[in-house]
Design a protein around this motif. Structure first.
Motif, PDB file in Angstrom:
ATOM      1  N   ALA A 130      -6.676  14.000 -12.756  1.00  0.00           N
ATOM      2  CA  ALA A 130      -6.244  12.080 -12.264  1.00  0.00           C
ATOM      3  C   ALA A 130      -5.000  11.689 -13.341  1.00  0.00           C
ATOM      4  CB  ALA A 130      -7.371  11.221 -13.575  1.00  0.00           C
ATOM      5  N   LEU A 131      -4.161  11.773 -13.493  1.00  0.00           N
ATOM      6  CA  LEU A 131      -3.092  11.474 -13.787  1.00  0.00           C
ATOM      7  C   LEU A 131      -1.382  12.194 -12.920  1.00  0.00           C
ATOM      8  CD1 LEU A 131      -2.708  10.073 -18.154  1.00  0.00           C
ATOM      9  CD2 LEU A 131      -3.791   9.204 -16.115  1.00  0.00           C
ATOM     10  N   GLU A 132      -2.054  13.638 -12.817  1.00  0.00           N
ATOM     11  CA  GLU A 132      -1.124  14.221 -11.999  1.00  0.00           C
ATOM     12  C   GLU A 132      -1.296  13.241 -10.802  1.00  0.00           C
ATOM     13  OE1 GLU A 132       0.654  18.667 -10.466  1.00  0.00           O
ATOM     14  OE2 GLU A 132      -0.992  18.154 -12.414  1.00  0.00           O
ATOM     15  N   ARG A 133      -2.315  13.308 -10.419  1.00  0.00           N
ATOM     16  CA  ARG A 133      -2.542  12.666  -9.242  1.00  0.00           C
ATOM     17  C   ARG A 133      -1.837  11.236  -8.649  1.00  0.00           C
ATOM     18  NH1 ARG A 133      -8.849  13.067  -7.775  1.00  0.00           N
ATOM     19  NH2 ARG A 133      -8.097  12.346  -5.775  1.00  0.00           N
ATOM     20  N   LEU A 134      -1.337  10.194  -9.676  1.00  0.00           N
ATOM     21  CA  LEU A 134      -0.640   9.859  -9.954  1.00  0.00           C
ATOM     22  C   LEU A 134       0.522   8.745 -10.315  1.00  0.00           C
ATOM     23  CD1 LEU A 134      -3.209   7.043 -11.416  1.00  0.00           C
ATOM     24  CD2 LEU A 134      -3.121   7.138  -9.099  1.00  0.00           C
ATOM     25  N   VAL A 135       0.637  10.379 -10.223  1.00  0.00           N
ATOM     26  CA  VAL A 135       2.590  10.631 -10.133  1.00  0.00           C
ATOM     27  C   VAL A 135       3.523   9.643  -9.570  1.00  0.00           C
ATOM     28  CG1 VAL A 135       5.120  12.231 -10.817  1.00  0.00           C
ATOM     29  CG2 VAL A 135       2.754  12.553 -11.786  1.00  0.00           C
ATOM     30  N   HIS A 136       3.281   9.579  -7.675  1.00  0.00           N
ATOM     31  CA  HIS A 136       3.478   8.838  -7.460  1.00  0.00           C
ATOM     32  C   HIS A 136       3.925   7.544  -7.477  1.00  0.00           C
ATOM     33  CE1 HIS A 136       0.452   9.602  -5.580  1.00  0.00           C
ATOM     34  NE2 HIS A 136       0.280   8.831  -4.437  1.00  0.00           N
ATOM     35  N   VAL A 137       3.068   7.436  -8.009  1.00  0.00           N
ATOM     36  CA  VAL A 137       1.992   5.878  -8.335  1.00  0.00           C
ATOM     37  C   VAL A 137       3.229   5.078  -9.501  1.00  0.00           C
ATOM     38  CG1 VAL A 137       0.477   4.029  -8.647  1.00  0.00           C
ATOM     39  CG2 VAL A 137      -0.137   5.999  -6.268  1.00  0.00           C
ATOM     40  N   GLU A 138       3.513   6.226 -10.478  1.00  0.00           N
ATOM     41  CA  GLU A 138       3.567   5.819 -12.025  1.00  0.00           C
ATOM     42  C   GLU A 138       5.010   5.836 -11.218  1.00  0.00           C
ATOM     43  OE1 GLU A 138       4.333   7.181 -15.977  1.00  0.00           O
ATOM     44  OE2 GLU A 138       2.863   7.572 -14.707  1.00  0.00           O
ATOM     45  N   GLU A 139       5.930   6.211 -10.508  1.00  0.00           N
ATOM     46  CA  GLU A 139       7.469   6.050 -10.181  1.00  0.00           C
ATOM     47  C   GLU A 139       7.334   4.547  -9.353  1.00  0.00           C
ATOM     48  OE1 GLU A 139      10.861   8.890  -8.145  1.00  0.00           O
ATOM     49  OE2 GLU A 139       9.046   9.104  -8.413  1.00  0.00           O
ATOM     50  N   LEU A 140       6.957   5.025  -8.024  1.00  0.00           N
ATOM     51  CA  LEU A 140       7.547   3.905  -7.212  1.00  0.00           C
ATOM     52  C   LEU A 140       6.554   2.930  -7.244  1.00  0.00           C
ATOM     53  CD1 LEU A 140       7.231   6.688  -4.471  1.00  0.00           C
ATOM     54  CD2 LEU A 140       9.133   5.905  -5.556  1.00  0.00           C
ATOM     55  N   ARG A 141       5.253   2.471  -8.430  1.00  0.00           N
ATOM     56  CA  ARG A 141       4.942   1.028  -8.267  1.00  0.00           C
ATOM     57  C   ARG A 141       4.861   0.378  -6.724  1.00  0.00           C
ATOM     58  NH1 ARG A 141       5.390  -0.816 -14.059  1.00  0.00           N
ATOM     59  NH2 ARG A 141       5.190   1.874 -14.663  1.00  0.00           N
ATOM     60  N   PRO A 142       3.896   1.013  -6.240  1.00  0.00           N
ATOM     61  CA  PRO A 142       3.442  -0.287  -5.006  1.00  0.00           C
ATOM     62  C   PRO A 142       2.567  -1.145  -5.182  1.00  0.00           C
ATOM     63  CG  PRO A 142       1.931   1.904  -5.273  1.00  0.00           C
ATOM     64  CD  PRO A 142       3.162   2.420  -6.399  1.00  0.00           C
ATOM     65  N   GLU A 143       2.288  -1.735  -4.462  1.00  0.00           N
ATOM     66  CA  GLU A 143       1.743  -3.257  -4.631  1.00  0.00           C
ATOM     67  C   GLU A 143       0.278  -2.586  -5.051  1.00  0.00           C
ATOM     68  OE1 GLU A 143       3.785  -6.764  -3.113  1.00  0.00           O
ATOM     69  OE2 GLU A 143       4.018  -5.028  -2.117  1.00  0.00           O
ATOM     70  N   ILE A 144      -0.077  -2.158  -4.027  1.00  0.00           N
ATOM     71  CA  ILE A 144      -1.829  -1.217  -4.326  1.00  0.00           C
ATOM     72  C   ILE A 144      -1.418  -0.114  -3.783  1.00  0.00           C
ATOM     73  CG2 ILE A 144      -3.127  -1.207  -2.779  1.00  0.00           C
ATOM     74  CD1 ILE A 144      -2.858  -3.584  -1.500  1.00  0.00           C
ATOM     75  N   GLN A 191      -2.985  -0.140 -16.459  1.00  0.00           N
ATOM     76  CA  GLN A 191      -1.247  -0.418 -16.561  1.00  0.00           C
ATOM     77  C   GLN A 191      -0.659  -0.155 -16.308  1.00  0.00           C
ATOM     78  OE1 GLN A 191      -1.711   3.646 -19.071  1.00  0.00           O
ATOM     79  NE2 GLN A 191      -4.023   2.806 -20.892  1.00  0.00           N
ATOM     80  N   LEU A 192      -0.001  -0.154 -15.195  1.00  0.00           N
ATOM     81  CA  LEU A 192       1.094  -0.293 -14.367  1.00  0.00           C
ATOM     82  C   LEU A 192       0.983  -0.824 -14.018  1.00  0.00           C
ATOM     83  CD1 LEU A 192       0.465   3.633 -12.658  1.00  0.00           C
ATOM     84  CD2 LEU A 192       2.642   2.840 -14.152  1.00  0.00           C
ATOM     85  N   GLY A 193      -0.430  -2.093 -13.477  1.00  0.00           N
ATOM     86  CA  GLY A 193      -0.029  -3.435 -12.925  1.00  0.00           C
ATOM     87  C   GLY A 193       0.222  -2.892 -11.276  1.00  0.00           C
ATOM     88  N   VAL A 194      -0.589  -1.958 -11.347  1.00  0.00           N
ATOM     89  CA  VAL A 194      -0.735  -1.358  -9.566  1.00  0.00           C
ATOM     90  C   VAL A 194      -2.312  -1.732  -8.985  1.00  0.00           C
ATOM     91  CG1 VAL A 194      -1.197   0.351  -8.168  1.00  0.00           C
ATOM     92  CG2 VAL A 194       0.819   0.092  -9.557  1.00  0.00           C
ATOM     93  N   ARG A 195      -2.385  -2.745  -7.961  1.00  0.00           N
ATOM     94  CA  ARG A 195      -3.931  -3.322  -7.786  1.00  0.00           C
ATOM     95  C   ARG A 195      -4.361  -2.165  -7.065  1.00  0.00           C
ATOM     96  NH1 ARG A 195      -7.231  -7.690  -8.460  1.00  0.00           N
ATOM     97  NH2 ARG A 195      -5.263  -8.972  -8.292  1.00  0.00           N
ATOM     98  N   PRO A 196      -5.819  -1.938  -7.355  1.00  0.00           N
ATOM     99  CA  PRO A 196      -6.332  -0.681  -6.616  1.00  0.00           C
ATOM    100  C   PRO A 196      -6.754  -0.861  -5.689  1.00  0.00           C
ATOM    101  CG  PRO A 196      -7.224  -0.912  -9.219  1.00  0.00           C
ATOM    102  CD  PRO A 196      -6.373  -2.127  -8.670  1.00  0.00           C
ATOM    103  N   GLU A 197      -7.382  -0.263  -4.399  1.00  0.00           N
ATOM    104  CA  GLU A 197      -7.956  -0.445  -3.324  1.00  0.00           C
ATOM    105  C   GLU A 197      -9.399   0.817  -3.385  1.00  0.00           C
ATOM    106  OE1 GLU A 197      -7.339  -1.673   1.272  1.00  0.00           O
ATOM    107  OE2 GLU A 197      -7.024   0.358   1.251  1.00  0.00           O
ATOM    108  N   LEU A 198     -10.090   0.576  -3.772  1.00  0.00           N
ATOM    109  CA  LEU A 198     -11.655   1.091  -4.172  1.00  0.00           C
ATOM    110  C   LEU A 198     -12.210   1.399  -2.325  1.00  0.00           C
ATOM    111  CD1 LEU A 198     -13.047  -0.901  -7.280  1.00  0.00           C
ATOM    112  CD2 LEU A 198     -11.239   0.462  -7.022  1.00  0.00           C
TER     113      LEU A 198
END
Length: 297
Positions: A111-125, A159-166
């Motif tokens: 699960a966390l490996e799927r978010l590596v790019h999100v953790e680095e780049l911190r998009p808004e969504i 935790q990252l402060g990113v808004r998930p789009e479900l």
């Protein structure tokens, strides 16, 4: 009916559309430029996948996401950036009679490996696909998203402060949406995308759409789209059911019968449709305020 909506443009996706249209962007430069042009045409948000520049196939390489996001952020437009987190859940069974071992086309990571790019780049969504499902055209392919993996991803995204789009592809996925909200993993307002008309998911008839709308959680801000030739009818239908709009080459390649489109042209047509039915198109900054998005990057 709502009187104002925001448009999301899904820029490229990961499917085999590259072979069917020269307008589907592949390289980071092409993807970023297409996102920039779509924003100039009226998109408030751009939904980003990346592709291997050599093969054209979908990728989850953080370096490719980094290149795309850097180019968009350095441009003279400022769309809401929405990165996919759907990659890494691709399971391809070995066959009907011998499902194991898995086919080499499988790409399954934690699960966390799927978010590596999100953790680095911190998009808004970023997106969270709220369930598993069969996915055409491959007979043995499963889009795999277990409840445990989704809870772990939702917790990390929060935790990252990113808004998930479900992302909701079928009615049962709404059960997962409610579970994530009840677990305190989704902040208000929940942001939901109703993905209609995808084979083996929810059909795109109005009755099914309304049944799903009636199951949405309170205070949800949601969009609804369909694929192929139903993309533009859904642009007009979405505001009637309280939904925002999504178009883009991830979902549809054509502006009209036989006329291949660019992302900018798809957005322009959506703006025209909305204007003619009296619906105002929101700007990126208005969407940021509406969704209480956190600025990063």
């Amino acid at each position: 009916m709502i009187s104002e909506v925001f448009i999301t443009c899904a820029i490229t996706g990961t499917g085999s559309s590259v072979e069917r249209s020269p307008h589907v962007p592949v390289t980071p430069e092409q993807i970023a430029n297409s996102a920039i042009e779509a924003t100039r045409s009226g998109a408030a948000a751009v939904h980003i996948h990346v592709r291997n520049p050599e093969t054209g196939r979908g990728s989850r390489d953080p370096a490719l996401f980094r290149d795309v996001v850097r180019r968009i952020r350095a441009s003279d437009v400022n769309p809401v950036i929405n990165l996919t987190a759907g990659m890494g859940g691709d399971m391809v069974l070995g066959g009907a009679e011998s499902p194991l071992p898995l086919d080499p086309g499988t790409d399954m990571v934690g699960a966390l490996e799927r978010l590596v790019h999100v953790e680095e780049l911190r998009p808004e969504i970023c997106t969270l696909d709220c369930g598993s499902m069969n996915f055409a055209p491959r007979d043995e392919y499963i889009m795999a998203n277990t409840p445990g993996a989704l809870r772990a991803m939702a917790a990390r995204v929060k935790q990252l402060g990113v808004r998930p789009e479900l992302e909701v592809f079928d009615a049962g996925h709404l059960v997962m949406v409610h579970d994530l909200i009840e677990a305190g993993l989704i902040d208000d307002p929940p942001l939901i995308q109703l993905c209609m008309g995808i084979r083996y998911g929810a059909p795109d008839d109005p009755t099914t759409l309304m049944a799903m709308v009636h199951q949405l959680p309170p205070r949800a801000i949601y969009s609804a789209f369909s694929v192929g030739r139903m993309q533009f009818p859904y642009v007009a239908l979405a505001p009637l059911v309280g939904a925002n709009v999504r178009v883009g080459l991830e979902d549809n390649l054509y502006l009209s019968r036989g006329r291949l489109a660019t992302n900018a042209e798809l957005v322009e047509r959506a703006v025209q449709i909305l204007d003619r039915i009296g619906v105002r198109v929101m700007s990126p900054d208005e969407v940021r305020e509406k969704l209480t998005l956190a600025a990063h990057g």
